[in-house]
Design a protein around this motif. Structure first.
Motif, PDB file in Angstrom:
ATOM      1  N   SER A   1       1.164 -43.188 -13.454  1.00  8.91           N
ATOM      2  CA  SER A   1       0.334 -43.825 -12.435  1.00  8.91           C
ATOM      3  C   SER A   1       0.689 -43.390 -11.021  1.00  8.91           C
ATOM      4  O   SER A   1       0.029 -43.807 -10.071  1.00  8.91           O
ATOM      5  CB  SER A   1       0.463 -45.346 -12.527  1.00  8.91           C
ATOM      6  OG  SER A   1       1.812 -45.745 -12.287  1.00  8.91           O
ATOM      7  N   ALA A   2       1.720 -42.575 -10.877  1.00  7.94           N
ATOM      8  CA  ALA A   2       2.210 -42.244  -9.536  1.00  7.94           C
ATOM      9  C   ALA A   2       1.768 -40.873  -9.050  1.00  7.94           C
ATOM     10  O   ALA A   2       2.380 -40.319  -8.151  1.00  7.94           O
ATOM     11  CB  ALA A   2       3.735 -42.337  -9.509  1.00  7.94           C
ATOM     12  N   SER A   3       0.712 -40.297  -9.622  1.00  7.81           N
ATOM     13  CA  SER A   3       0.273 -38.977  -9.188  1.00  7.81           C
ATOM     14  C   SER A   3      -0.735 -39.080  -8.051  1.00  7.81           C
ATOM     15  O   SER A   3      -1.774 -39.740  -8.186  1.00  7.81           O
ATOM     16  CB  SER A   3      -0.358 -38.202 -10.342  1.00  7.81           C
ATOM     17  OG  SER A   3      -0.906 -36.979  -9.865  1.00  7.81           O
ATOM     18  N   PRO A   4      -0.481 -38.409  -6.925  1.00  9.12           N
ATOM     19  CA  PRO A   4      -1.460 -38.410  -5.834  1.00  9.12           C
ATOM     20  C   PRO A   4      -2.648 -37.494  -6.108  1.00  9.12           C
ATOM     21  O   PRO A   4      -3.585 -37.445  -5.300  1.00  9.12           O
ATOM     22  CB  PRO A   4      -0.638 -37.913  -4.643  1.00  9.12           C
ATOM     23  CG  PRO A   4       0.415 -37.054  -5.249  1.00  9.12           C
ATOM     24  CD  PRO A   4       0.746 -37.692  -6.572  1.00  9.12           C
ATOM     25  N   TYR A   5      -2.610 -36.769  -7.226  1.00 10.27           N
ATOM     26  CA  TYR A   5      -3.682 -35.814  -7.529  1.00 10.27           C
ATOM     27  C   TYR A   5      -4.705 -36.367  -8.526  1.00 10.27           C
ATOM     28  O   TYR A   5      -5.639 -35.652  -8.904  1.00 10.27           O
ATOM     29  CB  TYR A   5      -3.076 -34.527  -8.092  1.00 10.27           C
ATOM     30  CG  TYR A   5      -2.132 -33.856  -7.130  1.00 10.27           C
ATOM     31  CD1 TYR A   5      -2.611 -33.098  -6.066  1.00 10.27           C
ATOM     32  CD2 TYR A   5      -0.752 -34.004  -7.263  1.00 10.27           C
ATOM     33  CE1 TYR A   5      -1.743 -32.496  -5.168  1.00 10.27           C
ATOM     34  CE2 TYR A   5       0.123 -33.408  -6.374  1.00 10.27           C
ATOM     35  CZ  TYR A   5      -0.384 -32.653  -5.328  1.00 10.27           C
ATOM     36  OH  TYR A   5       0.470 -32.067  -4.435  1.00 10.27           O
TER      37      TYR A   5
END
Length: 498
Positions: free
Chosen positions: A446-450
């Protein structure tokens, strides 16, 4: 019996062919390249005269040397829930990486002595899908461990000039100028000239230190802590510039020693680096995909998945970084590395509650190892201001060959040539996909900025020493990666694969 790998587009990266060739690669039972077949005629002759154990034909897919990432945070042992060896190396394999180098900072214990290094290697064996090497830590009070760490096989010594966030900052403390000078003196007196020293290059300033304290409970401060631009103001470019000046000065004073700047974000520091390099300093530097593809103007408040140190800066900062990367002769930047740093949603302030979206308290780090190749390839093709677009040769130089040279792996990794490890990234540079969190293999998806971005460049298979560790539709093979330990003396540098 040997294995045969075929493709109509093989990029060797050995200097002999800048354009991909239609041919094959013969790999022996030890996973070493025995011969390169450079034409279809050579392939046909070989197939007619020789029986191979297996033939893998990748058709029109690009087959190039496996990617190498010299800047990855694997938090095991101690913080496996942040990112462990299994999830990190699966992410690497799915991204076309065949070798990664682990940072010493986020595990418990941190890799600041031989005992901790042994704990790392013991934990890694049997779990890793790609080959893994290790940085050793340089912190206050571990000067007696520097030479033992180098003798035990770390790729180099890594330090930070600015304290990390707790709890890691308590376990891996920043060093000051005096402590750094003493460490260099110790290495010089021991005639350890091969040791590489790498830096997280930010110097603390009193004003910034005050800004970094947890906000008060007033509504205005609580709102400010969730603003990306308020966070950005706490890590100004001057922090990087001050650190780079110190490193350049040291590198010029010690021209026989190698120094390296990790995860550089500030384009204003590039002239300082280039001037120092031109004066004879053995100084290299890297930047990261997020500094090349993301910009502060596009980051909404509360989206702490974008927080990292040094921070993602304004759009105007990107073009100089790209220009430096695309100057193979004399450019200030030599390579690209992910600085992959995953953490749980709670640590990243991504869960619901009062601290959700709190940039001041969120753990910094971008989770992007699996996506590095398509991020770099897509952005390098799209940036209109670039006079020349990113090429396959640039990708190889920045993400294979220069990382191999940095870590002393260039004699057996980083190119396709006889005697080299059969490490391959097989991908389609023209195929597009939309980033889905469900398709990511990091421990915390859940921590992907993409997430939701449209990227170009799909990895279809990854081969480590002749073994398929990842295939797009079949998934993962066995965890057959090996620990890489660097054994050095004054005259000889060799590697032991354990």
């Amino acid at each position: 019996m040997d294995l045969l790998f075929l493709s109509r587009r093989i990029y060797l990266g050995d200097g002999s062919h800048e354009t991909p060739l239609h041919g094959g690669i013969i790999v022996d039972t030890e996973g070493i390249i025995r011969r390169v077949l450079r034409t279809p005629q050579e392939v046909n002759t070989y197939l007619y005269n020789t029986e191979s154990e297996a033939v893998y034909d990748f058709g029109d897919l690009m087959l190039m040397p496996g990617l190498i990432d010299a800047n990855v945070h694997i938090n095991e042992p101690g913080r496996k829930d942040w990112e462990g060896f299994v999830t990190a190396t699966k992410s690497a394999a799915a991204g076309g990486f065949t070798t990664i180098i682990d940072r010493p900072t986020n595990a418990t214990p941190t890799t600041i002595n031989v005992q901790a290094l042994k704990a790392k290697t013991a934990t890694a064996r049997g779990k890793i899908y790609v080959d893994v090497g290790f940085w050793g830590g340089l912190v206050p009070g571990n000067s007696d461990q520097l030479l033992p760490l180098l003798a035990a096989g770390v790729m180099g010594l890594q330090c930070t000039l600015c304290g990390s966030a707790p709890p890691v900052g308590d376990e891996f403390a920043a060093i000051n100028e005096r402590q750094l000078s003493e460490a260099v003196k110790l290495l010089n007196e021991a005639a350890e000239t091969e040791a590489l020293i790498a830096f997280h290059a930010e110097l603390p300033q009193q004003q910034q230190q005050q800004h970094q304290q947890p906000p008060q409970t007033t509504q205005s401060n609580a709102t400010e802590s969730k603003s990306y631009h308020s966070f950005l103001a706490t890590r100004p470019p001057q922090m990087e510039l001050s650190a780079i000046k110190l490193i350049c000065q040291l590198a010029e004073q010690q021209p026989r020693r190698r120094f390296h700047v990790m995860n550089l974000s500030c384009a204003a520091a590039l002239p300082l680096l280039q001037q120092s390099q031109q004066r004879g300093a053995q100084l290299t530097a890297e930047t990261c995909p997020h500094y090349l593809a993301l910009c502060a103007e596009d980051i909404d408040d509360c989206h702490t998945e974008f927080k990292t140190w040094p921070p993602i800066r304004e759009r105007s900062n990107q073009l100089p970084l790209w220009q430096a990367l695309l100057q193979p002769a004399g450019g200030a930047l030599q390579l690209i590395a992910s600085d992959h740093s995953a953490a749980t949603p709670g640590a990243r302030c991504l869960t619901y509650g009062r601290q959700r979206g709190d940039f001041i308290n969120a753990w910094p780090g971008i989770s992007s190892l699996q996506l590095s190749l398509p991020i770099v390839w897509t952005r390098g093709q799209q940036l209109q201001q670039l006079k020349e677009r990113l090429t396959l040769a640039d990708v190889h130089r920045l993400m294979c060959w220069e990382p191999a040279k940095l870590c002393g792996l260039e004699k057996f990794k980083g190119r396709i040539a006889e005697g080299y490890d059969a490490d391959f990234c097989i991908w389609n540079p023209d195929e597009e996909f939309t980033v889905s969190q469900d398709a990511l293999h990091a421990a915390n998806k859940s921590a992907s900025p993409y997430a939701g971005q449209r990227l170009r460049g799909v990895v279809h298979a990854t081969v480590v020493r002749g073994l398929h560790v990842y295939q797009q539709f079949e998934g993962f093979g066995q965890p057959l990666g090996k620990v890489l330990l660097r054994k050095s003396s004054r005259k000889v540098v060799k590697f032991v694969r354990l």
